[in-house]
Design a protein around this motif. Structure first.
Motif, PDB file in Angstrom:
ATOM      1  N   TYR A  73     -10.486  -6.514  22.370  1.00 32.53           N
ATOM      2  CA  TYR A  73      -9.050  -6.783  22.472  1.00 32.53           C
ATOM      3  C   TYR A  73      -8.728  -8.238  22.140  1.00 32.53           C
ATOM      4  O   TYR A  73      -7.803  -8.522  21.372  1.00 32.53           O
ATOM      5  CB  TYR A  73      -8.563  -6.437  23.883  1.00 32.53           C
ATOM      6  N   LEU A  74      -9.499  -9.163  22.704  1.00 33.02           N
ATOM      7  CA  LEU A  74      -9.254 -10.588  22.454  1.00 33.02           C
ATOM      8  C   LEU A  74      -9.500 -10.940  20.988  1.00 33.02           C
ATOM      9  O   LEU A  74      -8.773 -11.754  20.413  1.00 33.02           O
ATOM     10  CB  LEU A  74     -10.140 -11.437  23.368  1.00 33.02           C
ATOM     11  N   ASP A  75     -10.531 -10.317  20.383  1.00 33.91           N
ATOM     12  CA  ASP A  75     -10.802 -10.546  18.960  1.00 33.91           C
ATOM     13  C   ASP A  75      -9.615 -10.090  18.111  1.00 33.91           C
ATOM     14  O   ASP A  75      -9.242 -10.737  17.133  1.00 33.91           O
ATOM     15  CB  ASP A  75     -12.061  -9.801  18.523  1.00 33.91           C
ATOM     16  N   LEU A  76      -9.036  -8.959  18.493  1.00 32.88           N
ATOM     17  CA  LEU A  76      -7.898  -8.439  17.751  1.00 32.88           C
ATOM     18  C   LEU A  76      -6.679  -9.353  17.902  1.00 32.88           C
ATOM     19  O   LEU A  76      -5.951  -9.597  16.925  1.00 32.88           O
ATOM     20  CB  LEU A  76      -7.556  -7.038  18.238  1.00 32.88           C
ATOM     21  N   CYS A  77      -6.451  -9.847  19.117  1.00 25.98           N
ATOM     22  CA  CYS A  77      -5.339 -10.785  19.343  1.00 25.98           C
ATOM     23  C   CYS A  77      -5.506 -12.025  18.477  1.00 25.98           C
ATOM     24  O   CYS A  77      -4.535 -12.524  17.887  1.00 25.98           O
ATOM     25  CB  CYS A  77      -5.275 -11.186  20.819  1.00 25.98           C
ATOM     26  N   GLU A  78      -6.737 -12.516  18.387  1.00 22.82           N
ATOM     27  CA  GLU A  78      -7.021 -13.696  17.573  1.00 22.82           C
ATOM     28  C   GLU A  78      -6.798 -13.393  16.093  1.00 22.82           C
ATOM     29  O   GLU A  78      -6.289 -14.229  15.347  1.00 22.82           O
ATOM     30  CB  GLU A  78      -8.455 -14.156  17.819  1.00 22.82           C
ATOM     31  N   LEU A  79      -7.176 -12.183  15.667  1.00 27.61           N
ATOM     32  CA  LEU A  79      -6.960 -11.775  14.274  1.00 27.61           C
ATOM     33  C   LEU A  79      -5.468 -11.775  13.933  1.00 27.61           C
ATOM     34  O   LEU A  79      -5.060 -12.333  12.907  1.00 27.61           O
ATOM     35  CB  LEU A  79      -7.544 -10.376  14.039  1.00 27.61           C
ATOM     36  N   ALA A  80      -4.667 -11.156  14.781  1.00 20.16           N
ATOM     37  CA  ALA A  80      -3.227 -11.094  14.526  1.00 20.16           C
ATOM     38  C   ALA A  80      -2.620 -12.494  14.448  1.00 20.16           C
ATOM     39  O   ALA A  80      -1.782 -12.777  13.585  1.00 20.16           O
ATOM     40  CB  ALA A  80      -2.545 -10.280  15.626  1.00 20.16           C
ATOM     41  N   LYS A  81      -3.071 -13.367  15.326  1.00 21.29           N
ATOM     42  CA  LYS A  81      -2.568 -14.748  15.338  1.00 21.29           C
ATOM     43  C   LYS A  81      -2.911 -15.463  14.033  1.00 21.29           C
ATOM     44  O   LYS A  81      -2.060 -16.132  13.423  1.00 21.29           O
ATOM     45  CB  LYS A  81      -3.177 -15.486  16.529  1.00 21.29           C
ATOM     46  N   GLN A  85      -0.529 -17.007  11.025  1.00 21.47           N
ATOM     47  CA  GLN A  85      -0.543 -18.451  10.773  1.00 21.47           C
ATOM     48  C   GLN A  85      -1.060 -18.797   9.377  1.00 21.47           C
ATOM     49  O   GLN A  85      -0.619 -19.784   8.774  1.00 21.47           O
ATOM     50  CB  GLN A  85      -1.403 -19.154  11.830  1.00 21.47           C
ATOM     51  N   GLN A  86      -2.016 -17.990   8.877  1.00 26.26           N
ATOM     52  CA  GLN A  86      -2.627 -18.300   7.581  1.00 26.26           C
ATOM     53  C   GLN A  86      -2.701 -17.043   6.707  1.00 26.26           C
ATOM     54  O   GLN A  86      -3.791 -16.551   6.398  1.00 26.26           O
ATOM     55  CB  GLN A  86      -4.030 -18.878   7.793  1.00 26.26           C
ATOM     56  N   PRO A  87      -1.566 -16.502   6.294  1.00 23.56           N
ATOM     57  CA  PRO A  87      -1.569 -15.263   5.504  1.00 23.56           C
ATOM     58  C   PRO A  87      -2.266 -15.417   4.158  1.00 23.56           C
ATOM     59  O   PRO A  87      -2.737 -14.430   3.578  1.00 23.56           O
ATOM     60  CB  PRO A  87      -0.076 -14.965   5.327  1.00 23.56           C
ATOM     61  N   GLN A  88      -2.365 -16.654   3.665  1.00 22.31           N
ATOM     62  CA  GLN A  88      -2.973 -16.886   2.354  1.00 22.31           C
ATOM     63  C   GLN A  88      -4.480 -16.603   2.343  1.00 22.31           C
ATOM     64  O   GLN A  88      -5.075 -16.436   1.281  1.00 22.31           O
ATOM     65  CB  GLN A  88      -2.707 -18.329   1.874  1.00 22.31           C
ATOM     66  N   ILE A  89      -5.096 -16.581   3.515  1.00 21.27           N
ATOM     67  CA  ILE A  89      -6.541 -16.267   3.575  1.00 21.27           C
ATOM     68  C   ILE A  89      -6.764 -14.993   4.389  1.00 21.27           C
ATOM     69  O   ILE A  89      -7.765 -14.851   5.094  1.00 21.27           O
ATOM     70  CB  ILE A  89      -7.358 -17.444   4.170  1.00 21.27           C
ATOM     71  N   ALA A  90      -5.807 -14.062   4.289  1.00 21.70           N
ATOM     72  CA  ALA A  90      -5.857 -12.838   5.091  1.00 21.70           C
ATOM     73  C   ALA A  90      -7.126 -12.026   4.837  1.00 21.70           C
ATOM     74  O   ALA A  90      -7.747 -11.521   5.766  1.00 21.70           O
ATOM     75  CB  ALA A  90      -4.616 -11.984   4.818  1.00 21.70           C
ATOM     76  N   LYS A  91      -7.520 -11.898   3.554  1.00 21.00           N
ATOM     77  CA  LYS A  91      -8.707 -11.087   3.247  1.00 21.00           C
ATOM     78  C   LYS A  91      -9.955 -11.644   3.926  1.00 21.00           C
ATOM     79  O   LYS A  91     -10.741 -10.904   4.517  1.00 21.00           O
ATOM     80  CB  LYS A  91      -8.926 -11.014   1.734  1.00 21.00           C
ATOM     81  N   ALA A  92     -10.141 -12.965   3.825  1.00 19.27           N
ATOM     82  CA  ALA A  92     -11.311 -13.600   4.433  1.00 19.27           C
ATOM     83  C   ALA A  92     -11.273 -13.446   5.947  1.00 19.27           C
ATOM     84  O   ALA A  92     -12.306 -13.222   6.592  1.00 19.27           O
ATOM     85  CB  ALA A  92     -11.362 -15.081   4.055  1.00 19.27           C
ATOM     86  N   THR A  93     -10.083 -13.538   6.522  1.00 21.33           N
ATOM     87  CA  THR A  93      -9.932 -13.410   7.975  1.00 21.33           C
ATOM     88  C   THR A  93     -10.266 -11.995   8.430  1.00 21.33           C
ATOM     89  O   THR A  93     -10.977 -11.797   9.425  1.00 21.33           O
ATOM     90  CB  THR A  93      -8.494 -13.764   8.400  1.00 21.33           C
ATOM     91  N   ILE A  94      -9.776 -11.006   7.697  1.00 24.54           N
ATOM     92  CA  ILE A  94     -10.058  -9.605   8.034  1.00 24.54           C
ATOM     93  C   ILE A  94     -11.547  -9.324   7.874  1.00 24.54           C
ATOM     94  O   ILE A  94     -12.159  -8.628   8.699  1.00 24.54           O
ATOM     95  CB  ILE A  94      -9.230  -8.641   7.161  1.00 24.54           C
ATOM     96  N   LEU A  95     -12.172  -9.877   6.825  1.00 24.66           N
ATOM     97  CA  LEU A  95     -13.598  -9.666   6.597  1.00 24.66           C
ATOM     98  C   LEU A  95     -14.416 -10.214   7.765  1.00 24.66           C
ATOM     99  O   LEU A  95     -15.342  -9.553   8.249  1.00 24.66           O
ATOM    100  CB  LEU A  95     -14.044 -10.324   5.292  1.00 24.66           C
ATOM    101  N   ARG A  96     -14.071 -11.418   8.225  1.00 21.91           N
ATOM    102  CA  ARG A  96     -14.801 -11.992   9.362  1.00 21.91           C
ATOM    103  C   ARG A  96     -14.638 -11.123  10.610  1.00 21.91           C
ATOM    104  O   ARG A  96     -15.587 -10.913  11.363  1.00 21.91           O
ATOM    105  CB  ARG A  96     -14.316 -13.419   9.642  1.00 21.91           C
ATOM    106  N   PHE A  97     -13.435 -10.597  10.804  1.00 23.94           N
ATOM    107  CA  PHE A  97     -13.169  -9.726  11.951  1.00 23.94           C
ATOM    108  C   PHE A  97     -14.028  -8.464  11.870  1.00 23.94           C
ATOM    109  O   PHE A  97     -14.642  -8.046  12.859  1.00 23.94           O
ATOM    110  CB  PHE A  97     -11.683  -9.357  11.988  1.00 23.94           C
ATOM    111  N   VAL A  98     -14.068  -7.856  10.695  1.00 25.95           N
ATOM    112  CA  VAL A  98     -14.851  -6.635  10.499  1.00 25.95           C
ATOM    113  C   VAL A  98     -16.343  -6.918  10.698  1.00 25.95           C
ATOM    114  O   VAL A  98     -17.049  -6.167  11.377  1.00 25.95           O
ATOM    115  CB  VAL A  98     -14.594  -6.044   9.098  1.00 25.95           C
ATOM    116  N   GLN A  99     -16.822  -8.006  10.118  1.00 27.66           N
ATOM    117  CA  GLN A  99     -18.241  -8.354  10.255  1.00 27.66           C
ATOM    118  C   GLN A  99     -18.623  -8.612  11.704  1.00 27.66           C
ATOM    119  O   GLN A  99     -19.670  -8.149  12.167  1.00 27.66           O
ATOM    120  CB  GLN A  99     -18.559  -9.576   9.397  1.00 27.66           C
TER     121      GLN A  99
END
Length: 202
Positions: A73-81, A85-99
């Motif tokens: 849950y906390l990881d997901l909250c951090e992902l949404a935040k 805040q940084q939509p320009q690196i959304a793919k990299a952020t989602i990849l880190r979350f998935v990994q």
């Protein structure tokens, strides 16, 4: 006062030792093949002392499960935040979350192979899981409804939030069951492409 403080500190340390030992055994032998005597021995506490901290093996599993769900849950909250805040690196952020999610799943893969049968036998665990599921869906719902960057694919943000959740959870479960010698990086990258397109793509 000092004596009470030492007892409290020892309680915290011993509980953590028991939780860590149980998790280690659940992930090597499985939940059903592990008993409290083994957990106590690995934790370095007597079997009698064990029951001062936990009434049974199920209560340990429940606490480990809550820790796991809360981290998710906390990881997901951090992902949404970060996506806001940084939509320009959304793919990299989602990849880190998935990994990160995959790494956690692989760490506990043996233990959670028994999860469904444990929950079926103990409905209180299903209630706990349901509470976290609702919190997670609510966080995704808020993000899909309020973020200016999310592509509105339906007028119903609830549908958006559930679809986003099922995409990640369903594909993650599939990838987690792939053979150990499989290169999972391409699966993760494909998952990120799908999630990114669904949330932000045109």
């Amino acid at each position: 006062m000092e004596k009470d403080k030492k007892i409290q500190e020892r309680t915290i340390v011993n509980r953590k030792k028991i939780l860590d030992s149980a998790q280690q055994l659940f992930n090597t032998k499985g939940y059903y093949n592990t008993n409290t005597k083994e957990i106590a021995k690995l934790a370095g506490v007597s079997t009698g002392s064990f029951y001062n901290y936990f009434p049974d093996k199920l209560s340990i599993f429940q606490e480990i499960m809550i820790i796991f769900l809360n981290r998710s849950y906390l990881d997901l909250c951090e992902l949404a935040k970060k996506l806001d805040q940084q939509p320009q690196i959304a793919k990299a952020t989602i990849l880190r979350f998935v990994q990160n999610g995959m790494d956690h799943a692989y760490e506990d893969v043996v233990m959670f192979q028994d999860f469904d049968s444990i929950v079926m036998a103990n409905p209180e665990l299903n209630d706990i899981q349901g509470e976290f599921y609702d919190k997670i869906l609510n966080e995704i719902y808020t993000f899909c409804n309020e973020s200016p960057y999310v592509k509105q694919r339906t007028e119903n943000p609830l549908v958006m939030s559930r679809m986003a959740y099922f995409l990640v959870q369903g594909t993650s479960a599939f990838v987690a069951k792939l053979p150990d010698d499989t290169d999972k990086s391409e699966y993760q990258e494909q998952l990120v492409e799908i999630v990114y397109w669904y949330l932000f793509g045109s």
